[in-house]
Enzyme design. Structure first.
Site, short mmCIF file in Angstrom:
data_model
loop_
_atom_site.label_atom_id
_atom_site.label_comp_id
_atom_site.label_asym_id
_atom_site.label_seq_id
_atom_site.Cartn_x
_atom_site.Cartn_y
_atom_site.Cartn_z
N ASP A 168 9.52 -5.40 -5.96
CA ASP A 168 8.70 -6.45 -6.57
C ASP A 168 9.20 -6.64 -7.99
OD1 ASP A 168 6.39 -7.29 -4.78
OD2 ASP A 168 6.15 -5.12 -4.71
N LYS A 210 5.12 -15.59 -1.11
CA LYS A 210 3.84 -14.89 -0.99
C LYS A 210 2.79 -15.63 -1.81
CE LYS A 210 4.87 -11.52 -4.67
NZ LYS A 210 5.22 -10.12 -4.97
N HIS A 217 -6.18 -5.62 -4.52
CA HIS A 217 -5.81 -4.21 -4.65
C HIS A 217 -7.06 -3.33 -4.57
CE1 HIS A 217 -2.19 -6.04 -6.47
NE2 HIS A 217 -1.58 -4.97 -6.00
N ASP A 253 1.20 -7.74 3.04
CA ASP A 253 1.12 -7.13 1.72
C ASP A 253 0.87 -5.64 1.96
OD1 ASP A 253 1.03 -6.84 -1.04
OD2 ASP A 253 -0.46 -8.42 -1.35
#
Length: 333
Positions: A63, A169, A182, A251
């Site tokens: 990432d 994404k 998250h 993800d």
């Protein structure tokens, strides 16, 4: 080959990781800050992953968006700007912003390719809303779907020129999420008609080689399951209305938006229609459980993987020249 991408614990493969990965044969690997210390160390690590897999083009992901999401950091590597820098320039000079994004993606890819990384989890195609959680909103290319698609296309093209595959994404769009997936499960109550705006950039770039789902519930499409685990969202929206036929990964399944064990979440994602589960944190017990719950990657997944890894077209422009060009253009804003 198992349809999973695994993280690695440290700066080199541990003996137990080496033995496990040799037997499990995961589709690919993903690197984080804990894996990135120096150029020589990273290249040795990625070389070891290629040797272990027996595949020169095994996907090795990172990432490295720029801004707050950057695993390779100064002083060893240069800092790169995030999406809002290009959004700001687009307001003044759209063509200059597009060219800056292309140069940025190309330079970024050269930096990654130098250390053996061949897939970057970028660009974001999420359309920013006033209520977008900062975890996503501070990384986006803007609030206009056409602009987001144009800048996203430029970044994809630049990365391909640098020899790196891009991942769009978070499909089918995280822009309406008001909490950080998250830590919590976002639930979007927008209507089907309103969500057309969110999927527009993904539809425009439906030919992207790889894509990543979001852990978001869209009540208009499936009120019970987040997109990552929803056969309806994956088949009808991502594969259907968007028309995406690239390699579709989740993800990170460790994110708190999803519930269940690692193996349960990975198996549910593959059953829902994802090609690959992404498990980032290198916990051996969880990786063992995941491999025990998954069958082999399907022929359709392997075909998408082959197409994706063959989609790059490296060019030899010097990285310093690309960064200078990007910065000259961004200075216009």
């Amino acid at each position: 080959m198992k349809p999973v991408i695994f993280g690695i614990a440290g700066t080199e493969l541990a003996a137990d990781e080496r033995a496990f990965f040799r037997d499990a044969d995961p589709l690919g690997y993903i690197l984080f800050k804990r894996n990135c210390e120096t150029r020589s160390q990273m290249l040795a690590l990625t070389d070891s992953l290629r040797e272990l897999s027996g595949r020169d083009d095994v996907p090795i992901l990172i990432d490295q968006e720029g801004g707050r999401v950057a695993r390779m950091q100064p002083p060893e590597w240069p800092a790169f700007p995030a999406g809002p820098a290009f959004d700001k320039l687009y307001d003044l000079a759209p063509s200059s912003a597009i060219e800056a994004a292309r140069a940025n993606g190309h330079a970024l890819a050269l930096m990654l390719a130098e250390v053996g990384v061949n897939v970057n989890c970028a660009p974001l195609l999420d359309v920013r809303q006033p209520e977008t959680t900062p975890a996503v909103g501070e990384r986006t290319f803007g609030s206009d779907p056409m602009q987001v698609a144009a800048l996203g296309r430029a970044m994809l093209d630049g990365m391909a020129r640098g020899g790196v595959v891009g991942v769009v994404k978070h499909m089918p769009g995280h822009g309406r999420g008001v909490v950080d997936s998250h830590y919590e499960l976002p639930v979007v109550q927008a209507s089907d008609a309103e969500l057309e705006r969110d999927i527009e950039p993904f539809r425009t770039l439906a030919g992207a080689p790889m894509g990543m789902t979001c852990h978001v519930v869209f009540e208009a499409w499936d009120a019970e399951r987040p997109a990552t685990l929803s056969p309806t969202v994956i088949a009808d929206v991502i594969r259907g209305r968007i028309g995406f036929d690239g390699l579709l990964m989740t993800d990170d399944i460790d994110m708190k938006a999803l519930s269940g064990t690692a193996g349960e979440k990975a198996a549910a994602a593959i059953a829902a229609g994802c090609d690959v589960a992404l498990d980032c944190w290198a916990r051996m017990d969880e990786m063992v459980e995941i491999v025990g719950r998954l069958g082999d990657a399907s022929s359709a997944t392997l075909a998408r993987l082959e197409r994706a890894m063959a989609s790059v077209r490296p060019e030899g422009t010097p990285m310093d020249a690309l960064i200078a060009k990007r910065d000259e253009l961004l200075a216009l804003a």
